[in-house]
Design an enzyme around this catalytic site. Structure first.
Site, short mmCIF file in Angstrom:
data_model
loop_
_atom_site.label_atom_id
_atom_site.label_comp_id
_atom_site.label_asym_id
_atom_site.label_seq_id
_atom_site.Cartn_x
_atom_site.Cartn_y
_atom_site.Cartn_z
CE LYS A 171 -0.22 104.67 22.18
NZ LYS A 171 -0.93 104.50 20.90
CE LYS A 226 0.92 104.70 26.38
NZ LYS A 226 -0.51 104.79 26.76
NE ARG A 276 -11.47 105.77 23.28
CZ ARG A 276 -11.08 105.09 22.19
NH1 ARG A 276 -11.95 104.90 21.21
NH2 ARG A 276 -9.86 104.61 22.10
NE ARG A 282 -11.43 101.22 26.03
CZ ARG A 282 -10.59 102.01 25.35
NH1 ARG A 282 -10.35 101.78 24.08
NH2 ARG A 282 -9.99 103.02 25.95
NE ARG A 305 -2.10 93.72 25.80
CZ ARG A 305 -1.94 92.93 24.73
NH1 ARG A 305 -1.52 93.45 23.59
NH2 ARG A 305 -2.21 91.65 24.80
CG ASP A 348 -8.23 105.68 25.31
OD1 ASP A 348 -9.45 105.78 25.04
OD2 ASP A 348 -7.43 105.04 24.61
CD GLU A 400 -3.41 105.49 23.67
OE1 GLU A 400 -4.15 105.55 22.65
OE2 GLU A 400 -2.72 104.50 23.94
CG ASN A 419 -7.67 107.05 21.00
OD1 ASN A 419 -6.89 106.25 20.48
ND2 ASN A 419 -7.88 107.10 22.30
#
Length: 318
Positions: free
Chosen positions: A128, A163, A213, A228, A236, A276, A284, A286
């Site tokens: 994050k 979050k 992604r 997504r 979400r 992301d 984000e 990841n």
């Protein structure tokens, strides 16, 4: 090559959509030997060892069933430095045990282990918080445990997302609209009454088009992302939260973000990264066990797992 996967229990993997399983098939197809272990089987005795087991994946297996793999040897004790590559593919949550595993991997590298992603790189790149290094690509963001600051941020931007910093799969994400009646309760829950640091970001309306992604492998962006797309009425887009994955070519902005971050993250020891992006904004970075290999491969002409193995071989000089 002998390749060791550090993963969750293999029987628990959803093989039909699991990126680690896709890697295994691609590696075996190119003649490489597969081994597996779990974090609890790593230990230090002067150097870093693990209890490992060789496996084979079965060609043509039904990946919705549990017989897609088999053991091909007895469990043995091996030094991590004996493997040509060690792939850290344990899923979050990123708790202290995850951190300890990363410390062991970083220590193993001092004795010659080749770890992807590097243990110390995972430790120093919060999924994050890393976006704060690249503020030119982010929506207005606040990181704090102070509920008064979050309330003020909400008052300023009206529509925000909050979050936890250690969540995965969309867990714990809330959208706070201008007249959110449960504002206080949500902030108390997420911040544990001001005892836990959380993130707030201005809401990005383009989430309805998907949470993209973008995979970066050895500093090379994969030319397709997986958008997504959230269920109707859902904030979400995560697949774990019911989102629908649609592969699409990277946009000009996607390429700008990926090409800016890719070389820097590769130099830091991050071989595989999942960026992301919602609309034009990075949300984000990841680094633990990025996914979406299977979905992108199934919907495009780009075989992500094969590309991953090719880049791994390139780095290792195979």
């Amino acid at each position: 090559m002998n390749v060791l996967f550090i993963i969750d229990p293999i029987a628990s993997l959803k093989a039909y959509k699991d990126s680690s399983v896709a890697m295994m098939y691609a590696l075996q197809a190119r003649g490489h030997q597969l081994f597996i272990t779990e974090p609890q089987h790593l230990y230090i005795r002067n150097q870093v060892f693990a209890t490992v087991q060789a496996i084979q994946v079965r060609d043509g297996a039904d990946l919705t069933q549990h017989d897609w793999w088999q053991y091909s040897g007895e469990s043995i004790e091996r030094n991590l430095a004996d493997f040509d590559a060690v792939l850290m593919r344990k899923d979050p949550p990123f708790d202290m045990e995850y951190a300890y595993t990363c410390h062991l991997l970083a220590y193993a590298e001092k004795f010659g282990a080749k770890v992807f992603n590097k243990g110390d790189a995972i430790l120093t790149h919060s999924e994050k918080l890393t976006i704060t290094e690249f503020a030119q690509f982010t929506s207005p963001t606040l990181v704090t445990r102070d509920m008064k600051r979050i309330r003020a941020f909400h008052q300023e931007h009206q529509d925000v997302v909050v979050k936890p910093l250690d969540g995965m799969g969309g867990s714990g994400i809330f959208r706070l609209q201008p007249k959110e009646p449960n504002l206080g309760s949500i902030l108390e829950l997420l911040s544990r009454n001001g005892q836990q640091t959380i993130m707030a970001q201005r809401y990005i309306p383009d989430i309805v088009k998907g949470d993209k992604r973008i995979l970066v492998i050895n500093g090379q962006p994969v030319p397709y992302c997986l958008a997504r797309i959230p269920l109707a009425g859902e904030t979400r887009g995560n697949l774990a939260a019911g989102g629908r994955g649609v592969a699409q070519p990277l946009s000009e902005r996607d390429w700008e973000i990926a090409n800016t971050l890719a070389p820097q993250l590769r130099e830091r020891g991050l071989f595989l990264v999942g960026l992301d992006v919602i609309g034009d904004y990075l949300t984000e970075v990841n680094v633990t066990s990025p996914t979406c290999f299977v979905e992108i491969t199934e919907q495009t002409d780009f075989h992500v797992a094969n590309f991953f193995v090719e880049q791994l071989e390139k780095v290792l000089g195979v």
